[in-house]
Scaffold this motif. Sequence first.
Motif, mmCIF file in Angstrom:
data_model
loop_
_atom_site.group_PDB
_atom_site.id
_atom_site.type_symbol
_atom_site.label_atom_id
_atom_site.label_comp_id
_atom_site.label_asym_id
_atom_site.label_seq_id
_atom_site.Cartn_x
_atom_site.Cartn_y
_atom_site.Cartn_z
ATOM 1 N N THR A 276 0.851 -1.185 0.000
ATOM 2 C CA THR A 276 0.000 0.000 0.000
ATOM 3 C C THR A 276 0.892 1.242 0.000
ATOM 4 O OG1 THR A 276 -0.155 0.312 2.409
ATOM 5 C CG2 THR A 276 -1.751 -1.200 1.394
ATOM 6 N N VAL A 277 0.382 2.291 -0.630
ATOM 7 C CA VAL A 277 1.053 3.588 -0.615
ATOM 8 C C VAL A 277 0.039 4.611 -0.126
ATOM 9 C CG1 VAL A 277 2.244 5.348 -1.986
ATOM 10 C CG2 VAL A 277 2.516 2.917 -2.561
ATOM 11 N N ASN A 278 0.385 5.307 0.929
ATOM 12 C CA ASN A 278 -0.510 6.278 1.567
ATOM 13 C C ASN A 278 -1.915 5.703 1.750
ATOM 14 O OD1 ASN A 278 1.641 8.048 1.736
ATOM 15 N ND2 ASN A 278 1.201 8.983 -0.255
ATOM 16 N N GLY A 279 -1.952 4.467 2.218
ATOM 17 C CA GLY A 279 -3.224 3.860 2.609
ATOM 18 C C GLY A 279 -3.963 3.104 1.519
ATOM 19 N N LYS A 280 -3.470 3.173 0.273
ATOM 20 C CA LYS A 280 -4.180 2.493 -0.827
ATOM 21 C C LYS A 280 -3.318 1.400 -1.440
ATOM 22 C CE LYS A 280 -7.311 6.002 -2.692
ATOM 23 N NZ LYS A 280 -6.633 7.336 -2.711
ATOM 24 N N GLY A 344 1.445 -11.880 3.016
ATOM 25 C CA GLY A 344 0.423 -12.876 3.251
ATOM 26 C C GLY A 344 -0.208 -12.730 4.620
ATOM 27 N N GLY A 345 0.230 -11.750 5.371
ATOM 28 C CA GLY A 345 -0.338 -11.527 6.697
ATOM 29 C C GLY A 345 -0.501 -10.040 6.940
ATOM 30 N N LYS A 346 0.016 -9.588 8.073
ATOM 31 C CA LYS A 346 -0.097 -8.173 8.440
ATOM 32 C C LYS A 346 0.595 -7.259 7.439
ATOM 33 C CE LYS A 346 -0.026 -8.925 13.421
ATOM 34 N NZ LYS A 346 0.845 -8.973 14.585
ATOM 35 N N ALA A 347 0.161 -5.999 7.421
ATOM 36 C CA ALA A 347 0.846 -4.969 6.634
ATOM 37 C C ALA A 347 1.879 -4.306 7.532
ATOM 38 C CB ALA A 347 -0.168 -3.952 6.134
ATOM 39 N N TRP A 348 3.155 -4.316 7.096
ATOM 40 C CA TRP A 348 4.246 -3.751 7.900
ATOM 41 C C TRP A 348 4.666 -2.417 7.306
ATOM 42 C CZ3 TRP A 348 4.913 -6.304 12.289
ATOM 43 C CH2 TRP A 348 4.503 -7.640 12.342
ATOM 44 N N PRO A 349 4.510 -1.321 8.055
ATOM 45 C CA PRO A 349 4.845 0.006 7.508
ATOM 46 C C PRO A 349 6.349 0.254 7.444
ATOM 47 C CG PRO A 349 3.524 0.162 9.549
ATOM 48 C CD PRO A 349 3.974 -1.252 9.418
ATOM 49 N N GLY A 390 15.460 -5.433 1.456
ATOM 50 C CA GLY A 390 16.637 -5.163 2.278
ATOM 51 C C GLY A 390 16.315 -4.316 3.496
ATOM 52 N N ASP A 391 17.342 -3.606 3.948
ATOM 53 C CA ASP A 391 17.281 -2.925 5.242
ATOM 54 C C ASP A 391 16.301 -1.748 5.281
ATOM 55 O OD1 ASP A 391 19.253 -4.771 5.933
ATOM 56 O OD2 ASP A 391 20.837 -3.427 5.219
ATOM 57 N N THR A 392 16.009 -1.149 4.125
ATOM 58 C CA THR A 392 14.990 -0.101 4.067
ATOM 59 C C THR A 392 13.717 -0.595 4.740
ATOM 60 O OG1 THR A 392 15.840 0.960 2.082
ATOM 61 C CG2 THR A 392 13.461 1.119 2.425
ATOM 62 N N PHE A 393 13.387 -1.863 4.501
ATOM 63 C CA PHE A 393 12.234 -2.477 5.163
ATOM 64 C C PHE A 393 12.601 -3.057 6.526
ATOM 65 C CE2 PHE A 393 9.809 -6.317 6.181
ATOM 66 C CZ PHE A 393 8.529 -5.802 6.253
ATOM 67 N N LEU A 394 13.712 -3.794 6.583
ATOM 68 C CA LEU A 394 14.008 -4.598 7.782
ATOM 69 C C LEU A 394 14.298 -3.774 9.028
ATOM 70 C CD1 LEU A 394 16.018 -7.431 6.015
ATOM 71 C CD2 LEU A 394 13.746 -7.619 7.082
ATOM 72 N N ALA A 417 14.102 -1.288 21.461
ATOM 73 C CA ALA A 417 14.738 -1.430 20.162
ATOM 74 C C ALA A 417 14.416 -0.237 19.263
ATOM 75 C CB ALA A 417 14.294 -2.733 19.498
ATOM 76 N N GLY A 418 13.991 0.852 19.860
ATOM 77 C CA GLY A 418 13.774 2.069 19.082
ATOM 78 C C GLY A 418 12.445 2.130 18.374
ATOM 79 N N GLY A 419 11.578 1.136 18.601
ATOM 80 C CA GLY A 419 10.255 1.161 17.982
ATOM 81 C C GLY A 419 9.299 1.979 18.824
ATOM 82 N N SER A 420 8.096 2.136 18.331
ATOM 83 C CA SER A 420 7.097 2.883 19.090
ATOM 84 C C SER A 420 6.610 2.035 20.258
ATOM 85 C CB SER A 420 5.912 3.247 18.192
ATOM 86 O OG SER A 420 5.226 2.070 17.830
ATOM 87 N N GLY A 421 6.869 0.717 20.180
ATOM 88 C CA GLY A 421 6.433 -0.168 21.243
ATOM 89 C C GLY A 421 4.941 -0.424 21.201
ATOM 90 N N LYS A 422 4.296 0.120 20.184
ATOM 91 C CA LYS A 422 2.841 -0.061 20.065
ATOM 92 C C LYS A 422 2.537 -0.946 18.873
ATOM 93 C CE LYS A 422 1.583 4.556 21.654
ATOM 94 N NZ LYS A 422 2.333 5.621 21.001
ATOM 95 N N HIS A 423 1.493 -1.700 19.005
ATOM 96 C CA HIS A 423 0.987 -2.401 17.834
ATOM 97 C C HIS A 423 0.350 -1.342 16.963
ATOM 98 C CE1 HIS A 423 1.292 -6.264 19.917
ATOM 99 N NE2 HIS A 423 1.044 -5.532 20.965
ATOM 100 N N HIS A 424 0.473 -1.497 15.668
ATOM 101 C CA HIS A 424 -0.249 -0.574 14.808
ATOM 102 C C HIS A 424 -1.670 -1.075 14.703
ATOM 103 C CE1 HIS A 424 3.152 1.847 13.253
ATOM 104 N NE2 HIS A 424 3.782 0.852 13.840
ATOM 105 N N ILE A 425 -2.572 -0.282 15.191
ATOM 106 C CA ILE A 425 -3.968 -0.712 15.169
ATOM 107 C C ILE A 425 -4.689 0.113 14.118
ATOM 108 C CG2 ILE A 425 -6.091 -0.907 16.516
ATOM 109 C CD1 ILE A 425 -4.200 -1.044 19.010
#
Length: 432
Positions: A276-280, A344-349, A390-394, A417-425
Amino acid sequence: MILPSFLSLVLASVVAAESIHIPLTRRNPLLARDGSVDLNKVFNAAERLRGKYGYGSTPSKRQGQTVGIPVINQGQDSSYLGNVQIGTPPQTFSVVLDTGSSDLWVPSTGCAGCDSETPTFDPSKSSSVKQVATGGGDITIRYGSGEVSGTIIQETVSMGGFVNTAQTMLLATTLSDGLINGATAGIMGLAFPALTSTRSTPFWVVLANAGQLASEEMSFFFTRQSTNPAAGDLSPGGVFTLGGTNSSLFTGDIEFLDLIAGTQPTFWLLRMSEITVNGKAVQIPTGNAALSAIDTGTTLVGGPSAGVQAIYDAIPGSEPLDGQQKGFFAFPCNTKAQVTFSFGGKAWPIDVNDMNLGSIGQGFCLGGIFDLTLGSSLGDSPGNPTWVVGDTFLKNVYSVFRNTPPSIGFAHLSTAAGGSGKHHIFLPKLSQ
Ligand SMILES: *[C@@H]1O[C@H](CO)[C@@H](O)[C@H](O)[C@H]1NC(C)=O
């Protein structure tokens, strides 16, 4: 002669029971016709008995371990390195942790095409090095970004305390320009045996086969230093966990997806199912043209022409670059490109900062996803990835490469680990 106390105990009991003379120099059956005793046989019989009842000095299979290995971030997210020790006494090298290849190599002294500051391995200073005959001629390993050739050796290699005393690897004498730079001194391949050019069993597979890993997993948390103005060429790069996961580095569940593998696995492959790009959602190739190598050793994300075009079509004002930069795209720096990948599962931003590699002038910024195939249909053959993730995603996920069952897992990074620590809901749109 001083016998180990344990052996003298065995002898004492044998002597007491049988009341016989023991000639120490003879090798006879346990009780030979002349009544003498074979020490080795007594010893071995006792060891077998201990083994049978669960006692004894025979080491039972060593318990598997999980070890966290510090990662080095080189060149503001260009490469992620880990230290490996090679030889006796050990010489230390910072190598790219590469799930996109399967060989291990470091440069040798006398390497042509190495920077003067590139660390090199001196085989004459190691007592454990063994040359491996390859039937004449150098062996070459080819990467997307260049190639390296040299001779094959077998050496003691260790990383994070894990040891393989007979690791087959390449001692590089020729490197193509720009394959590595600065502190980087080689590549540690973390993909499957079918990909090797050195006919070696990759280091991690040797450890897994020997039962050294608590669980057959390799996990990564990679830092983002591109947004840190204080970061130097080398900065903290995260944690490589060999033999399991580290629960303080992610939050929520790890979503595991089965590896796409033919008769034998090669790359760590998943199938890109949605972008998805900007939600679409944008339209991307399917089937074999969606095969994606999840590749810690690649800085950016490359993809098939049609899929990459579709991504930039959805980013307002984007433009393809030409000439030497053909395959790359730029977009207005003030445009936020929020991209998600799903396998095939969740969308990872992907963080908008990772999609934006910086200004190229006239208000345009370079995009972090590029056209890998440039219209070639080579990638449509089974097993050949068209996406290299690659790392842009990882950098945006905690990633787990699991051998049994073969799968790749992603989880959200913890705050540690520098994440928001929140699940993206993702909330459903509220109708008014
Ligand atoms: C897990 O990660 C944390 C944070 O980096 C670290 O302090 C801890 O030592 C790690 N644990 C293991 C077992 O590696």
